[in-house]
Design a protein around this motif. Structure first.
Motif, PDB file in Angstrom:
ATOM      1  N   SER A 208       0.831  -1.204   0.000  1.00 56.26           N
ATOM      2  CA  SER A 208       0.000   0.000   0.000  1.00 56.26           C
ATOM      3  C   SER A 208       0.866   1.256   0.000  1.00 56.26           C
ATOM      4  O   SER A 208       1.999   1.260   0.488  1.00 56.26           O
ATOM      5  CB  SER A 208      -0.911   0.020   1.226  1.00 56.26           C
ATOM      6  OG  SER A 208      -0.165   0.310   2.404  1.00 56.26           O
ATOM      7  N   VAL A 209       0.299   2.327  -0.541  1.00 52.73           N
ATOM      8  CA  VAL A 209       0.980   3.614  -0.559  1.00 52.73           C
ATOM      9  C   VAL A 209       1.220   4.105   0.873  1.00 52.73           C
ATOM     10  O   VAL A 209       2.261   4.693   1.172  1.00 52.73           O
ATOM     11  CB  VAL A 209       0.160   4.639  -1.371  1.00 52.73           C
ATOM     12  CG1 VAL A 209       0.701   6.051  -1.172  1.00 52.73           C
ATOM     13  CG2 VAL A 209       0.174   4.274  -2.847  1.00 52.73           C
ATOM     14  N   ASN A 210       0.273   3.848   1.756  1.00 53.96           N
ATOM     15  CA  ASN A 210       0.414   4.275   3.154  1.00 53.96           C
ATOM     16  C   ASN A 210       1.638   3.642   3.803  1.00 53.96           C
ATOM     17  O   ASN A 210       2.427   4.317   4.479  1.00 53.96           O
ATOM     18  CB  ASN A 210      -0.837   3.907   3.962  1.00 53.96           C
ATOM     19  CG  ASN A 210      -2.020   4.787   3.629  1.00 53.96           C
ATOM     20  OD1 ASN A 210      -1.878   5.800   2.941  1.00 53.96           O
ATOM     21  ND2 ASN A 210      -3.188   4.408   4.100  1.00 53.96           N
ATOM     22  N   ASP A 211       1.796   2.342   3.611  1.00 52.36           N
ATOM     23  CA  ASP A 211       2.943   1.651   4.203  1.00 52.36           C
ATOM     24  C   ASP A 211       4.258   2.119   3.579  1.00 52.36           C
ATOM     25  O   ASP A 211       5.261   2.308   4.265  1.00 52.36           O
ATOM     26  CB  ASP A 211       2.801   0.143   4.022  1.00 52.36           C
ATOM     27  CG  ASP A 211       1.732  -0.464   4.925  1.00 52.36           C
ATOM     28  OD1 ASP A 211       1.315   0.215   5.888  1.00 52.36           O
ATOM     29  OD2 ASP A 211       1.312  -1.608   4.666  1.00 52.36           O
ATOM     30  N   ALA A 212       4.245   2.304   2.260  1.00 58.02           N
ATOM     31  CA  ALA A 212       5.454   2.748   1.570  1.00 58.02           C
ATOM     32  C   ALA A 212       5.901   4.113   2.080  1.00 58.02           C
ATOM     33  O   ALA A 212       7.090   4.336   2.358  1.00 58.02           O
ATOM     34  CB  ALA A 212       5.199   2.804   0.068  1.00 58.02           C
ATOM     35  N   ALA A 213       4.955   5.035   2.206  1.00 56.18           N
ATOM     36  CA  ALA A 213       5.275   6.378   2.676  1.00 56.18           C
ATOM     37  C   ALA A 213       5.768   6.360   4.123  1.00 56.18           C
ATOM     38  O   ALA A 213       6.684   7.109   4.486  1.00 56.18           O
ATOM     39  CB  ALA A 213       4.047   7.274   2.552  1.00 56.18           C
TER      40      ALA A 213
END
Length: 245
Positions: A208-213
């Motif tokens: 997910s983008v959230n985890d990556a960020a």
């Protein structure tokens, strides 16, 4: 209020990283090639109640654009606390070593490596004025020579003959940069956000983008006891995060 410049920040991982750092009290300079795209992204952030942000036009492949961005940001602040070199490109697939197009390779290296060097050199004076400067070079586990030399490496089909080498070169630059800044309070790390579902990979990613960020923001937020000169991939090593070069 601490300030951070994020390149390639008008969408996907860059935008989410901006969002997360703003929630941590940072003022964000949202770097984007197209200023309107950056302004559109800011409207979304403003609707969420996040106001400490402004868009800055910056094309990391263009020295004059970088110079103009440095002048613009210099009008707003004398100190930059963090730089996230997030802008990057894949070069498309397939890109096997024997069929890799040299013009495409040059374009990818111009962004993934030379662009990082240009931006870092342009903003180092502002970073040196911070008491706890942080530089995060957004890399990829596909740039690990050790992992890539394993026949069972799970991302062999994506590593290619262009993208992987560009990130391996970025990793070497990160090592050299952290060594040059070793006697200053800098923390300089290469961080792999993981195989994330974004436009970058036609949403083939599994993360997910959230985890990556969050993985990127973490190494902006580290304290004086945090690592420097490391290659971090929490996807590939969820225990300590550190992976081999």
């Amino acid at each position: 209020m601490k300030k951070v410049l994020i390149t390639g920040a008008n969408k996907s991982i860059g935008l989410e990283t901006a969002r997360q750092l703003m929630k941590e009290g940072y003022y964000v300079f949202l770097g984007c090639r197209n200023l309107k795209n950056g302004q559109d992204a800011i409207e979304k952030l403003n609707l969420e109640g996040l106001k400490d942000v402004e868009a800055v036009q910056i094309d990391i492949t263009d020295q004059q654009s970088i110079k103009a961005a440095r002048i613009e940001i210099g009008k707003k602040t004398t100190v930059l606390d963090a730089l996230i070199n997030n802008a990057g490109m894949s070069g498309g697939m397939p890109q096997t070593p024997l069929t890799a197009n040299l013009d495409v390779m040059n374009t990818v290296f111009n962004t993934n490596l030379y662009g990082v060097v240009r931006v870092t050199q342009a903003f180092i004076d502002l970073l040196e004025k911070s008491s706890q400067p942080r530089i995060v070079n957004v890399s990829s586990g596909m740039g690990s020579l050790t992992l890539s030399s394993d026949p069972n490496f799970k991302y062999h089909q994506f590593k290619g003959g262009i993208y992987g080498p560009s990130k391996a070169a970025l990793n070497m630059y990160t090592i050299a940069l952290s060594y040059e800044l070793r006697d200053k309070p800098f923390k300089v790390n290469a961080v792999d956000p993981g195989f994330t579902a974004t436009d970058f990979n036609n949403h083939r990613g599994t993360g997910s983008v959230n985890d990556a960020a969050a993985r990127i923001a973490k190494y902006v937020l580290i304290g004086e006891d945090g690592p420097t000169g490391k290659f971090i991939s929490e996807e590939m090593n969820p225990v300590t995060g550190e992976i081999p070069w």
